[in-house]
Motif scaffolding. Structure first.
Motif, PDB file in Angstrom:
ATOM      1  N   GLN A 171       0.836  -1.233  -0.242  1.00 19.77           N
ATOM      2  CA  GLN A 171      -0.139  -0.081   0.055  1.00 19.77           C
ATOM      3  C   GLN A 171       0.874   1.343   0.167  1.00 19.77           C
ATOM      4  N   ALA A 172       2.049   1.227   0.818  1.00 20.00           N
ATOM      5  CA  ALA A 172       2.867   2.375   0.729  1.00 20.00           C
ATOM      6  C   ALA A 172       3.690   2.370  -0.679  1.00 20.00           C
ATOM      7  N   VAL A 173       3.890   1.614  -1.406  1.00 22.89           N
ATOM      8  CA  VAL A 173       4.705   1.559  -2.621  1.00 22.89           C
ATOM      9  C   VAL A 173       3.553   2.034  -3.735  1.00 22.89           C
ATOM     10  N   THR A 174       2.255   1.666  -3.412  1.00 25.80           N
ATOM     11  CA  THR A 174       1.032   2.185  -4.171  1.00 25.80           C
ATOM     12  C   THR A 174       1.192   3.759  -4.297  1.00 25.80           C
ATOM     13  N   ARG A 175       0.987   4.198  -2.709  1.00 27.66           N
ATOM     14  CA  ARG A 175       0.918   5.698  -2.696  1.00 27.66           C
ATOM     15  C   ARG A 175       2.000   6.319  -3.005  1.00 27.66           C
ATOM     16  N   ARG A 182       1.069  11.642 -10.028  1.00 27.29           N
ATOM     17  CA  ARG A 182       0.367  12.853  -9.982  1.00 27.29           C
ATOM     18  C   ARG A 182       0.861  14.247 -10.299  1.00 27.29           C
ATOM     19  N   ARG A 183       2.089  14.237  -9.676  1.00 37.62           N
ATOM     20  CA  ARG A 183       2.963  15.496  -9.535  1.00 37.62           C
ATOM     21  C   ARG A 183       3.423  15.685 -11.165  1.00 37.62           C
ATOM     22  N   PHE A 184       3.877  14.637 -11.808  1.00 39.78           N
ATOM     23  CA  PHE A 184       4.416  14.673 -13.205  1.00 39.78           C
ATOM     24  C   PHE A 184       3.162  15.143 -14.072  1.00 39.78           C
ATOM     25  N   ASP A 185       2.077  14.517 -13.694  1.00 37.74           N
ATOM     26  CA  ASP A 185       0.630  14.952 -14.420  1.00 37.74           C
ATOM     27  C   ASP A 185       0.287  16.313 -14.232  1.00 37.74           C
ATOM     28  N   LEU A 212      -3.585   1.803 -18.327  1.00 40.64           N
ATOM     29  CA  LEU A 212      -4.238   1.972 -16.898  1.00 40.64           C
ATOM     30  C   LEU A 212      -5.068   3.514 -16.720  1.00 40.64           C
ATOM     31  N   HIS A 213      -4.380   4.144 -17.218  1.00 41.77           N
ATOM     32  CA  HIS A 213      -4.931   5.702 -17.360  1.00 41.77           C
ATOM     33  C   HIS A 213      -6.262   5.594 -18.376  1.00 41.77           C
ATOM     34  N   GLY A 214      -5.974   4.886 -19.361  1.00 38.76           N
ATOM     35  CA  GLY A 214      -7.123   4.805 -20.500  1.00 38.76           C
ATOM     36  C   GLY A 214      -8.298   3.741 -19.976  1.00 38.76           C
ATOM     37  N   PRO A 222       0.426   9.645 -17.398  1.00 38.00           N
ATOM     38  CA  PRO A 222       1.965   9.449 -17.348  1.00 38.00           C
ATOM     39  C   PRO A 222       2.728   9.901 -18.575  1.00 38.00           C
ATOM     40  N   ARG A 223       1.946  10.663 -19.414  1.00 40.48           N
ATOM     41  CA  ARG A 223       2.753  11.307 -20.663  1.00 40.48           C
ATOM     42  C   ARG A 223       3.908  11.931 -20.412  1.00 40.48           C
ATOM     43  N   ASP A 224       4.063  12.795 -19.515  1.00 40.83           N
ATOM     44  CA  ASP A 224       5.339  13.485 -19.234  1.00 40.83           C
ATOM     45  C   ASP A 224       6.510  12.660 -18.357  1.00 40.83           C
ATOM     46  N   ILE A 225       6.489  11.610 -17.971  1.00 40.96           N
ATOM     47  CA  ILE A 225       7.322  10.866 -17.157  1.00 40.96           C
ATOM     48  C   ILE A 225       8.254  10.416 -17.912  1.00 40.96           C
ATOM     49  N   PRO A 226       9.913  10.890 -17.830  1.00 39.40           N
ATOM     50  CA  PRO A 226      10.771  10.335 -18.788  1.00 39.40           C
ATOM     51  C   PRO A 226      11.105   8.956 -18.703  1.00 39.40           C
ATOM     52  N   THR A 227      11.556   8.275 -19.596  1.00 41.88           N
ATOM     53  CA  THR A 227      11.904   6.850 -19.738  1.00 41.88           C
ATOM     54  C   THR A 227      13.265   6.714 -20.001  1.00 41.88           C
TER      55      THR A 227
END
Length: 257
Positions: A171-175, A182-185, A212-214, A222-227
């Protein structure tokens, strides 16, 4: 060479970035403590409401073994202890700080020190500390991306696995994943100054998040999260001189050597 020596010798600072906009120095340690204590109280009261099933369990599963054990002479543990040589742990093996003390300590350090601790935190220790760090206004987005991809290290917990998290750890990892996502979004990060470990299959993981978002299963895009990392990961050379040894000692105290 120890783990700390490895990361200390990575070298290569990121390019200088333009002056950052004015931000709060930290997310309040006292506010974080109050929120965590309230959540622990809520969890405790929820568990108290669960039905007591002990009355329906069999009181005697293995009667033969029980009789045999009752006939044995009790072990004199005090006598055994007196025969063992005394052992004093070395200074590096002192108990880690309680999460309240740790977040209070980190709130008094520089942004660079908090970012480095977030990058190298030992996840076997209290994840409340990591939750505090990922809420910092000055968390570097490169460090944040590294934290997010690290939550997928075994892909057993949501949003990486199909099952909802059950244990406190899951649960902590999920949070943590949700906080970073959310901050990247929301675009709520300063300019990137540091890199991250991109040896994971980050593109595939990002596709998972996009799906998952779709499907409406996560409420952040997650579009702005760098890979891929465009800068060097942090090393101890990036820390202020007057904080470097303290941070080394703090990480060693929490299982990073």
């Amino acid at each position: 060479m120890g783990f700390l020596q490895n990361i200390f010798s990575k070298g290569g600072k990121a390019e200088e970035v333009s002056e950052l906009p004015t931000r709060n120095r930290t997310f309040s340690a006292s506010a974080f403590r109050e929120a965590e204590i309230a959540r622990e109280n809520e969890t405790y009261h929820a568990r108290q409401q669960q039905p007591d099933t002990s009355a329906v369990l069999s009181p005697n599963i293995a009667p033969v073994a029980e009789v045999l054990m009752s006939q044995q002479e009790p072990t004199d543990f005090a006598a055994l202890d007196s025969e063992l040589p005394s052992f004093t742990p070395p200074p590096s093996e002192v108990d880690p700080m309680h999460w309240e003390e740790a977040v209070g300590w980190l709130s008094q350090r520089s942004a660079a020190s908090r970012n480095l601790v977030a990058q190298y935190w030992n996840w076997e220790h209290d994840l409340k500390v990591m939750e505090f760090l990922v809420q910092q206004p000055d968390l570097d987005p490169g460090v944040a991306a590294g934290v997010l991809w690290l939550t997928a290290s075994n892909e057993d917990y949501f949003p990486w696995g199909d099952d909802e998290p059950q244990s406190d750890f899951d649960q902590a990892v999920t949070r943590i994943a949700a906080m970073v996502g959310r901050r990247f979004d929301a675009g709520d990060y300063p300019p990137m100054a540091h890199g991250f470990d991109d040896s994971w299959d980050c593109e595939r993981l990002k596709e998972r998040l996009t799906d998952l978002h779709g499907e409406g299963r996560i409420d952040w895009n997650p579009r702005d999260i760098p890979t891929s990392s465009v800068a060097q990961m942090m090393s101890f050379d990036d820390l202020p001189d007057d904080e470097r040894q303290d941070v080394i000692d703090f990480l060693a105290q929490h299982g990073v050597r």
